[in-house]
Write a protein that holds these residues in place. Structure first.
Motif, short mmCIF file in Angstrom:
data_model
loop_
_atom_site.label_atom_id
_atom_site.label_comp_id
_atom_site.label_asym_id
_atom_site.label_seq_id
_atom_site.Cartn_x
_atom_site.Cartn_y
_atom_site.Cartn_z
N GLN A 90 0.92 -0.78 0.36
CA GLN A 90 -0.41 0.30 -0.42
C GLN A 90 1.19 0.90 -0.51
OE1 GLN A 90 -3.33 0.54 -0.13
NE2 GLN A 90 -3.76 -1.10 -0.42
N GLU A 91 1.54 1.10 0.43
CA GLU A 91 2.58 2.68 0.90
C GLU A 91 3.32 2.52 -0.34
OE1 GLU A 91 5.75 2.48 4.12
OE2 GLU A 91 3.78 2.15 5.49
N MET A 92 3.69 1.44 -1.28
CA MET A 92 4.63 1.73 -2.70
C MET A 92 3.35 1.99 -3.36
SD MET A 92 7.25 -1.66 -1.98
CE MET A 92 7.86 -1.15 -3.58
N THR A 93 2.37 1.66 -3.04
CA THR A 93 1.37 2.20 -4.32
C THR A 93 1.29 3.44 -4.08
OG1 THR A 93 0.82 -0.55 -4.68
CG2 THR A 93 -1.02 2.09 -4.62
N GLN A 94 0.99 3.98 -2.89
CA GLN A 94 0.57 5.41 -2.94
C GLN A 94 2.23 6.72 -3.58
OE1 GLN A 94 0.31 5.56 1.57
NE2 GLN A 94 -1.89 4.87 1.31
N ASP A 95 2.95 5.62 -3.25
CA ASP A 95 4.23 6.22 -3.59
C ASP A 95 4.40 6.50 -5.12
OD1 ASP A 95 5.36 7.87 -1.01
OD2 ASP A 95 6.56 6.18 -1.07
N TYR A 96 3.95 5.48 -5.60
CA TYR A 96 3.62 5.38 -7.25
C TYR A 96 3.03 5.90 -7.52
CZ TYR A 96 7.87 2.42 -7.29
OH TYR A 96 8.80 1.44 -7.31
N VAL A 97 1.48 6.05 -6.87
CA VAL A 97 0.61 7.00 -7.43
C VAL A 97 0.65 8.95 -7.99
CG1 VAL A 97 -1.69 8.40 -6.90
CG2 VAL A 97 -1.46 5.42 -6.93
N ARG A 98 1.35 9.45 -6.62
CA ARG A 98 1.85 10.49 -6.24
C ARG A 98 2.66 10.38 -7.42
NH1 ARG A 98 4.46 10.14 -1.69
NH2 ARG A 98 6.66 10.53 -2.37
N HIS A 99 3.92 10.10 -7.35
CA HIS A 99 5.28 9.67 -8.93
C HIS A 99 4.55 10.02 -10.24
CE1 HIS A 99 7.78 9.76 -5.95
NE2 HIS A 99 8.10 8.18 -5.84
N ILE A 100 3.50 8.67 -10.15
CA ILE A 100 2.12 9.68 -11.74
C ILE A 100 1.70 10.99 -11.81
CG2 ILE A 100 0.52 8.88 -12.55
CD1 ILE A 100 1.24 5.51 -11.33
N HIS A 101 1.34 11.40 -10.79
CA HIS A 101 0.31 12.71 -10.53
C HIS A 101 1.76 14.06 -10.45
CE1 HIS A 101 -3.93 11.47 -9.99
NE2 HIS A 101 -3.52 10.70 -9.06
N GLU A 102 2.31 13.24 -9.97
CA GLU A 102 3.46 14.52 -10.67
C GLU A 102 4.29 14.82 -11.83
OE1 GLU A 102 6.68 12.80 -7.81
OE2 GLU A 102 5.42 14.60 -5.80
N CYS A 103 4.36 13.74 -13.01
CA CYS A 103 4.37 12.98 -14.13
C CYS A 103 3.71 13.87 -14.68
CB CYS A 103 4.68 11.82 -14.34
SG CYS A 103 5.29 11.99 -15.81
N ALA A 104 1.67 13.86 -14.27
CA ALA A 104 0.86 14.00 -15.32
C ALA A 104 1.11 15.85 -15.18
CB ALA A 104 0.12 13.18 -14.53
N GLN A 105 1.39 16.64 -14.26
CA GLN A 105 1.39 17.76 -14.04
C GLN A 105 2.76 18.43 -14.48
OE1 GLN A 105 -0.24 20.31 -12.53
NE2 GLN A 105 -1.50 18.44 -12.37
N ALA A 106 4.21 17.64 -14.54
CA ALA A 106 4.87 17.78 -15.41
C ALA A 106 4.54 17.86 -16.84
CB ALA A 106 6.91 16.79 -15.44
N LEU A 107 3.69 16.71 -18.17
CA LEU A 107 3.16 17.23 -19.41
C LEU A 107 2.15 17.83 -19.17
CD1 LEU A 107 4.10 12.77 -19.27
CD2 LEU A 107 5.43 14.94 -20.19
N HIS A 108 1.78 18.56 -18.14
CA HIS A 108 0.56 19.61 -18.77
C HIS A 108 0.96 20.79 -19.85
CE1 HIS A 108 -1.16 23.35 -17.52
NE2 HIS A 108 -2.69 22.57 -17.69
N ARG A 109 2.19 21.06 -20.06
CA ARG A 109 2.97 21.44 -21.42
C ARG A 109 2.86 20.76 -22.47
NH1 ARG A 109 7.08 18.69 -19.65
NH2 ARG A 109 8.46 17.53 -20.83
N ILE A 110 2.16 20.08 -22.70
CA ILE A 110 2.20 19.06 -23.65
C ILE A 110 0.67 18.43 -23.71
CG2 ILE A 110 2.32 16.22 -25.41
CD1 ILE A 110 5.31 16.88 -23.60
N THR A 111 0.06 18.50 -22.72
CA THR A 111 -1.29 18.29 -22.71
C THR A 111 -2.60 19.05 -22.96
OG1 THR A 111 -0.82 18.22 -20.23
CG2 THR A 111 -1.55 15.98 -21.41
N ASN A 112 -1.47 20.27 -21.77
CA ASN A 112 -2.20 21.58 -22.51
C ASN A 112 -2.54 21.86 -24.03
OD1 ASN A 112 -4.37 23.97 -21.23
ND2 ASN A 112 -2.97 24.63 -20.45
N LEU A 113 -1.59 21.56 -24.87
CA LEU A 113 -2.14 22.11 -26.40
C LEU A 113 -2.82 21.59 -27.78
CD1 LEU A 113 2.40 21.92 -27.03
CD2 LEU A 113 1.02 23.46 -26.42
N SER A 114 -3.65 20.76 -26.90
CA SER A 114 -4.66 20.51 -27.02
C SER A 114 -5.51 21.00 -27.39
CB SER A 114 -4.84 18.80 -26.73
OG SER A 114 -5.56 18.94 -25.62
#
Length: 114
Positions: A90-114
């Motif tokens: 559960q702890e590892m999953t929560q960490d990975y989910v947080r990292h995935i959300h951070e990655c999505a935020q970092a990619l906002h520059r790409i996803t916001n262009l659509s």
């Protein structure tokens, strides 16, 4: 979806494949695949670091250009499915989910262009 979101899935996969490793720890690796059942989705396979031999599979779907929904699909240890309800998993999953959300935020520059 709250907003129109039409980003080419191949572009999305490539962007995530480049960005996600920057959000993971040393020794961890990720593989990003297109989600064949969701044109706005990707599948993430993350190999945990260390001698634990854990791997995590997530389904990640865009709700809008900024927000992703992340669902744990499977956890394996040395190729065998394990109980994802243990405290360690559960702890590892929560960490990975947080990292995935951070990655999505970092990619906002790409996803916001659509």
């Amino acid at each position: 979806m709250n907003e129109e979101f039409n980003l080419d899935q191949t572009t999305l996969v490539n962007a995530w494949q480049q960005q996600l490793p920057e959000h993971l720890g040393p020794g961890e690796s990720a593989q990003v695949l297109a989600d064949l059942g969701d044109p706005q989705g990707i599948r993430l396979h993350i190999e945990a670091s260390g001698h634990q031999m854990y791997s995590f599979d997530f389904q990640c779907s865009y709700m809008d250009p900024r927000e992703v929904r992340v669902d744990l699909v499977d956890v394996e240890c040395d190729g065998l499915t394990v109980d994802e309800h243990t405290e360690n998993i559960q702890e590892m999953t929560q960490d990975y989910v947080r990292h995935i959300h951070e990655c999505a935020q970092a990619l906002h520059r790409i996803t916001n262009l659509s």
